[in-house]
Design an enzyme around this catalytic site. Structure first.
Site, PDB file in Angstrom:
ATOM      1  N   GLU A 153      -0.979  -6.314   9.821  1.00  0.00           N
ATOM      2  CA  GLU A 153      -1.515  -7.244   8.715  1.00  0.00           C
ATOM      3  C   GLU A 153      -0.803  -8.261   8.180  1.00  0.00           C
ATOM      4  OE1 GLU A 153      -4.978  -4.493   6.568  1.00  0.00           O
ATOM      5  OE2 GLU A 153      -3.156  -4.580   5.602  1.00  0.00           O
ATOM      6  N   HIS A 165     -10.403  15.989  12.828  1.00  0.00           N
ATOM      7  CA  HIS A 165     -10.586  16.735  14.270  1.00  0.00           C
ATOM      8  C   HIS A 165      -8.871  17.235  14.668  1.00  0.00           C
ATOM      9  CE1 HIS A 165     -14.724  15.891  14.719  1.00  0.00           C
ATOM     10  NE2 HIS A 165     -14.611  14.707  14.392  1.00  0.00           N
ATOM     11  N   ASP A 200      -2.665   5.779   6.346  1.00  0.00           N
ATOM     12  CA  ASP A 200      -1.492   5.457   5.615  1.00  0.00           C
ATOM     13  C   ASP A 200      -0.520   6.503   5.312  1.00  0.00           C
ATOM     14  OD1 ASP A 200      -2.152   2.830   6.377  1.00  0.00           O
ATOM     15  OD2 ASP A 200      -3.237   2.400   4.566  1.00  0.00           O
TER      16      ASP A 200
END
Ligand code: RIB
Length: 323
Positions: A146, A239, A269
């Site tokens: 980012e 999963h 995160d």
């Protein structure tokens, strides 16, 4: 004491919870609106702080906020949690902002305006950011995508040359960055299912999450494709997780069962922060994965990104109960 530095984004999250995402030209009523502190970098720094003992692991955030009210809130939120923010700079202009749509299933769609995060240039990543008198200032550097990509590349080079272990979460995914040269400098590559698909350049139509061997084989492809000698960790949402340590083991780790899924924002995160904190604290990769999975599982049951990150004691209850 080991130190972790997170070099990344701080965003102010504007979160709309909605029954569905409107189509082009359509206006609909949403369920609710809320604001939260976020940004993948800041969330991960906060997650490391909340999920590792302050007496065992030090955490520092390096990043930029704008001269607006959002910037002050972002910085003070991290500071109050005990993260070192001495290298979070306030620069002219606006802070990073993320507009997040969360559907009732908990799935999110995120649009990010870089703001202050986008003001970094490669020349700002100076050697002394991670090193003083030839000594590394930190043991681990955590990066995402980012910040401007040339800045991420420069940070990886500088940290690698300083002998710092790099944890890289290439999110949002930028395929052009993924060269064997870059990947070879990473110690821990942490990706989700779609990032894995981009990494190994395969389309996963429908994955059979009960076929653990097939999931493991997909993750192992990162080693062969990039001659990668580090550890790959792939989270497959609710999963489970697969980790693959080069030259050692590749294992599927079962998930913890979330009581309810309210908002998946920040779950990755939380996973990453708990995982890195545990690794820095000397835990093995499989143990650290359990902490990451517990943190992610708790985070999906709460709204927001930073606000959903659980505390160490909460994750501990889940890890010790085993389900
Ligand atoms: O990973 C979640 C984060 O992505 C949000 O907090 C938002 O700011 C975006 O960066």
């Amino acid at each position: 004491m080991p130190h972790v530095t997170v070099f990344g984004s701080l965003n102010y999250d504007l979160v709309v919870s909605t029954p569905r995402v409107p189509q082009g030209g359509e206006t609909i009523h949403c369920d609710s609106f809320a604001t939260h502190c976020g940004g993948k970098g800041a969330n991960q720094a906060l997650a490391i702080r909340r999920l590792s003992p302050p007496t065992s692991v030090g955490v520092r955030m390096v990043g930029r906020v704008g001269e607006d009210a959002f910037g002050q809130q972002l910085k003070s939120g991290l500071e109050k949690a005990g993260t070192n923010v001495s290298l979070v700079e306030t620069v002219p202009g606006e802070s990073g902002v993320a507009v997040i749509l969360v559907e009732r299933s908990g799935e999110n769609r995120i649009l990010v305006s870089a703001g202050a995060n986008g003001t970094y240039e490669p020349k700002d990543v100076k050697l002394d950011l991670f090193r003083v008198n030839g000594q590394a200032l930190t043991d681990y550097l955590v990066l995402q995508n980012e910040l401007p990509l040339p800045v991420v590349l420069r940070a990886i080079d500088v940290a690698y040359d300083s002998g710092i272990k790099i944890v890289y979460n290439p999110s949002p995914m930028e395929q052009s960055l993924l060269t064997p040269e870059l990947i070879s400098k990473i110690s821990y590559l942490v990706v989700n299912e779609s990032e894995l698909a981009a990494l190994i350049q395969e389309d996963f139509d429908i994955l059979d999450f009960s076929n653990y061997d097939a999931l493991i084989e997909l993750v192992k492809k990162v080693h062969t494709k990039y001659d990668f000698k580090g550890t790959v960790v792939t989270t497959f949402g609710g999963h489970g997780t697969v980790y693959s340590i080069y030259g050692a083991e590749s294992v599927f780790v079962k998930p913890f069962k979330a009581k309810q899924v309210i908002d998946t924002t920040g779950a990755g995160d939380s996973f990453l922060g708990a995982f890195v904190g545990a690794v820095a604290d000397g835990k093995s990769v499989p143990e650290a994965i359990k902490w990451g999975a517990a943190a992610g599982c708790l985070a999906v049951g709460r709204q927001g990104a930073a606000d959903s990150i659980p505390m160490l004691y909460e994750a501990q209850v889940l890890v010790e109960s085993g389900h």
